[in-house]
Design an enzyme around this catalytic site. Structure first.
Site, PDB file in Angstrom:
ATOM      1  N   LYS A 181       0.868  -1.177   0.000  1.00  0.00           N
ATOM      2  CA  LYS A 181       0.000   0.000   0.000  1.00  0.00           C
ATOM      3  C   LYS A 181       0.904   1.225   0.000  1.00  0.00           C
ATOM      4  CE  LYS A 181      -1.923   2.985   1.949  1.00  0.00           C
ATOM      5  NZ  LYS A 181      -1.952   4.469   1.616  1.00  0.00           N
ATOM      6  N   ALA A 212       3.350   9.257  14.755  1.00  0.00           N
ATOM      7  CA  ALA A 212       1.972   9.177  15.233  1.00  0.00           C
ATOM      8  C   ALA A 212       1.235   7.997  14.613  1.00  0.00           C
ATOM      9  CB  ALA A 212       1.235  10.477  14.928  1.00  0.00           C
ATOM     10  N   LEU A 225      -0.867  -9.734  17.772  1.00  0.00           N
ATOM     11  CA  LEU A 225       0.391 -10.473  17.973  1.00  0.00           C
ATOM     12  C   LEU A 225       1.119 -10.736  16.664  1.00  0.00           C
ATOM     13  CD1 LEU A 225      -0.726 -13.037  20.719  1.00  0.00           C
ATOM     14  CD2 LEU A 225       0.461 -10.855  21.018  1.00  0.00           C
ATOM     15  N   GLU A 275       9.844   2.007  10.793  1.00  0.00           N
ATOM     16  CA  GLU A 275      10.840   3.054  10.526  1.00  0.00           C
ATOM     17  C   GLU A 275      10.073   4.361  10.510  1.00  0.00           C
ATOM     18  OE1 GLU A 275      12.645   5.881   8.718  1.00  0.00           O
ATOM     19  OE2 GLU A 275      12.713   4.605   6.941  1.00  0.00           O
ATOM     20  N   GLY A 305       9.620   8.665  12.309  1.00  0.00           N
ATOM     21  CA  GLY A 305      10.161  10.001  12.117  1.00  0.00           C
ATOM     22  C   GLY A 305      11.573  10.166  12.641  1.00  0.00           C
ATOM     23  N   CYS A 323      13.547  11.395   6.420  1.00  0.00           N
ATOM     24  CA  CYS A 323      13.503  11.096   7.850  1.00  0.00           C
ATOM     25  C   CYS A 323      14.890  10.976   8.456  1.00  0.00           C
ATOM     26  CB  CYS A 323      12.692   9.820   8.099  1.00  0.00           C
ATOM     27  SG  CYS A 323      13.238   8.415   7.114  1.00  0.00           S
ATOM     28  N   GLU A 371       9.743  17.326  14.302  1.00  0.00           N
ATOM     29  CA  GLU A 371      10.167  17.031  12.930  1.00  0.00           C
ATOM     30  C   GLU A 371       9.443  17.963  11.958  1.00  0.00           C
ATOM     31  OE1 GLU A 371      10.797  13.011  10.267  1.00  0.00           O
ATOM     32  OE2 GLU A 371       8.893  13.243  11.307  1.00  0.00           O
ATOM     33  N   LYS A 428      14.051   4.946  20.208  1.00  0.00           N
ATOM     34  CA  LYS A 428      13.093   5.892  20.789  1.00  0.00           C
ATOM     35  C   LYS A 428      11.889   6.060  19.847  1.00  0.00           C
ATOM     36  CE  LYS A 428      16.052   9.321  21.653  1.00  0.00           C
ATOM     37  NZ  LYS A 428      16.663  10.525  22.252  1.00  0.00           N
TER      38      LYS A 428
END
Length: 484
Positions: free
Chosen positions: A180, A236, A249, A255, A257, A289, A387, A457
């Site tokens: 997609k 987000a 599960l 991957e 921002g 990014c 960002e 992070k």
């Protein structure tokens, strides 16, 4: 107004081109002119279901997973060959779709996409397990096999490369795929669907559904027939995708921002450092990014470097992406341009100094923004911490190595970072302390399919590229045979 048409501009499911179940279509806009160039099918939940079922049928029938790794590798090598043979057309599509300068599309996007399939073809040739020594009177060994159906969801900024970073390892491992692409930039994904078929990828192994993220993307995330989710996009949306995967599960690679710091120490070669700094924040119009939008400069060379940037940045060629001399093209869309404007306006309100740029460029009705350098912002400013995803560079001074590392690690992100220094010991020492998935020393954006990348992070988890990526698309089975 271009007369470009994509034929058939429909969904690619089970080796067949088809319209969306409800006949819906969506516009594709040329961001360099703000004009509609074509329309493509807009998938709904029924279309996603059909694509996943086609991928499942192909997997269960062993059309792809039943082939040896060498056989799959040979097909992937043909994919790489076709990409190189059709580089001009693919680069043209990517430039038209994203607003990417044609020179960049050729040299970076098409070249790296071909390299992706070639590299993972080589890994497919050597995909194997291992024997394990145990105190048991037994032969213990492992086998690596495909996961099943992979959902590959990719963003607008590098449609071709970021699709390849998922589809290539997924196919090398024997999986089937439903891709997609971003609703704004579907053209290279559709082109590649036909290219896969011509390369010999069996029907149903790669399926492409174009459409909106909240509809087609959500349906794909939640489909019970999907075995693995590979996602690149905003933090987000990544949080949401990871949450959905967790509910079911399912393994996931995220991957997300980035807001990388680029550190220039006083012992750096400033001429080379400036080139890397500019590349780090204007590359792909800042829609990268792993870009370097936060420049941290040792105080003894802070003013000098700012003056160099003030002179050099306005000279970076901005304009029509079709021209070979263009370095910076338009933003990918009006909403992305508005976001950049809002951040620069916020910087002004906070009393920042606009060293250069800071405004739109009125050109052909496109979504252009001048490369912008901003100084005198506090570290806790949203302009520094968030960002921006555009050609904007914030510049901050530091007094010593510890402060540089503290500032670099002060945002929620951890995708990339960079160090400019002539001190080899410092380069290794600082690289080890930086909270990032990849650290570049004395350059920026040095990437290769053999080198894994990914974040820590809020920049996500898992790695793309390298053998690490192939591992993420396989499952390990242990076999223990008694020798009694």
């Amino acid at each position: 107004m271009t007369t470009f048409e994509i034929d058939p501009g429909r969904l690619f499911i089970g080796g067949q081109w088809r319209e969306a179940a409800d006949g819906a279509r969506t516009e594709v806009v040329d961001p360099s002119r703000g004009t509609v160039v074509t329309t493509v099918a807009e998938a709904g939940a029924a279309d996603v279901d059909a694509a996943v079922k086609a991928a499942r049928a192909a997997f269960d029938a062993g059309r792809w997973s039943g082939l040896s790794g060498r056989e799959r590798g040979r097909v992937l090598l043909r994919v790489a060959e076709l990409i190189r043979a059709e580089a001009d057309e693919i680069a043209r599509l990517e430039s038209l779709d994203v607003g990417k300068p044609i020179t960049l599309a050729h040299a970076v996007d098409v070249t790296n996409a071909a390299n992706d399939y070639e590299y993972f073809a080589s890994l497919a040739f050597s995909l194997d397990g291992a024997t394990r020594d145990t105190p048991m009177n037994a032969l213990a060994y492992t086998r690596r096999g495909p996961l099943g159906v992979v959902a590959a969801i990719t963003p607008f900024n590098f449609p071709l490369i970021l699709a390849g970073s998922k589809i290539a390892p997924a196919l090398a491992a024997g999986n089937t795929v439903v891709h997609k692409p971003a609703d704004e930039t579907p053209l290279s994904a559709l082109y590649m669907a036909g290219l896969f078929q011509r390369a010999g990828v069996p029907d149903g192994v790669v399926n492409v559904v174009t459409g909106a993220g909240p509809v087609a993307g959500e349906a794909l995330l939640r489909h019970p027939g999907v075995d693995k989710i590979a996602f690149t996009g905003s933090t987000a949306i990544g949080r949401h995708a990871a949450s959905v995967a967790g509910e079911n599960l399912k393994p996931v690679t995220m991957e997300l921002g980035g807001n990388a710091a680029h550190i220039v120490f006083e012992d750096a070669d400033l001429e080379k450092a400036v080139g890397a700094v500019i590349k780090g924040f204007v590359f792909n119009t800042g829609q990268f990014c792993m870009g370097g939008p936060r420049l941290l400069v040792a105080r003894p060379v802070y003013r000098t470097l700012l003056n160099i940037l003030a002179e050099a940045v306005p000279g970076v060629p901005v304009g029509d992406p079709r021209k070979v001399e263009t370095v910076v093209g338009p933003m990918a869309g009006e909403k992305h341009l508005r976001k950049v404007e809002e951040y620069v306006e916020l910087a002004r309100k906070e009393g920042a100094r606009i060293v250069c740029g800071g405004e739109r460029l009125d050109l052909d009705g496109g979504y252009y923004y001048k490369p912008t350098v901003i100084a005198d912002l506090a570290n806790d400013s949203r302009v520094v911490q968030e960002e921006i995803f555009g050609p904007v560079l914030t510049v901050q001074p530091f007094d010593d190595e510890d402060e540089a590392v503290t500032l670099a690690n002060s945002t929620p992100y951890g995708l990339a970072s960079g160090v400019q220094t002539g001190n080899l010991a410092r380069a290794h020492r600082v690289a080890d302390r930086l909270q990032a998935g990849i650290v570049w020393v004395n350059d920026w954006a040095m990437l290769d399919p053999a080198v894994p990348f990914g974040g820590v992070k809020d920049s996500g988890f898992g790695r793309e590229y390298g053998p690490e990526a192939l591992s993420a698309y396989t499952k390990v089975k242990s076999v223990v045979v008694s020798l009694d």
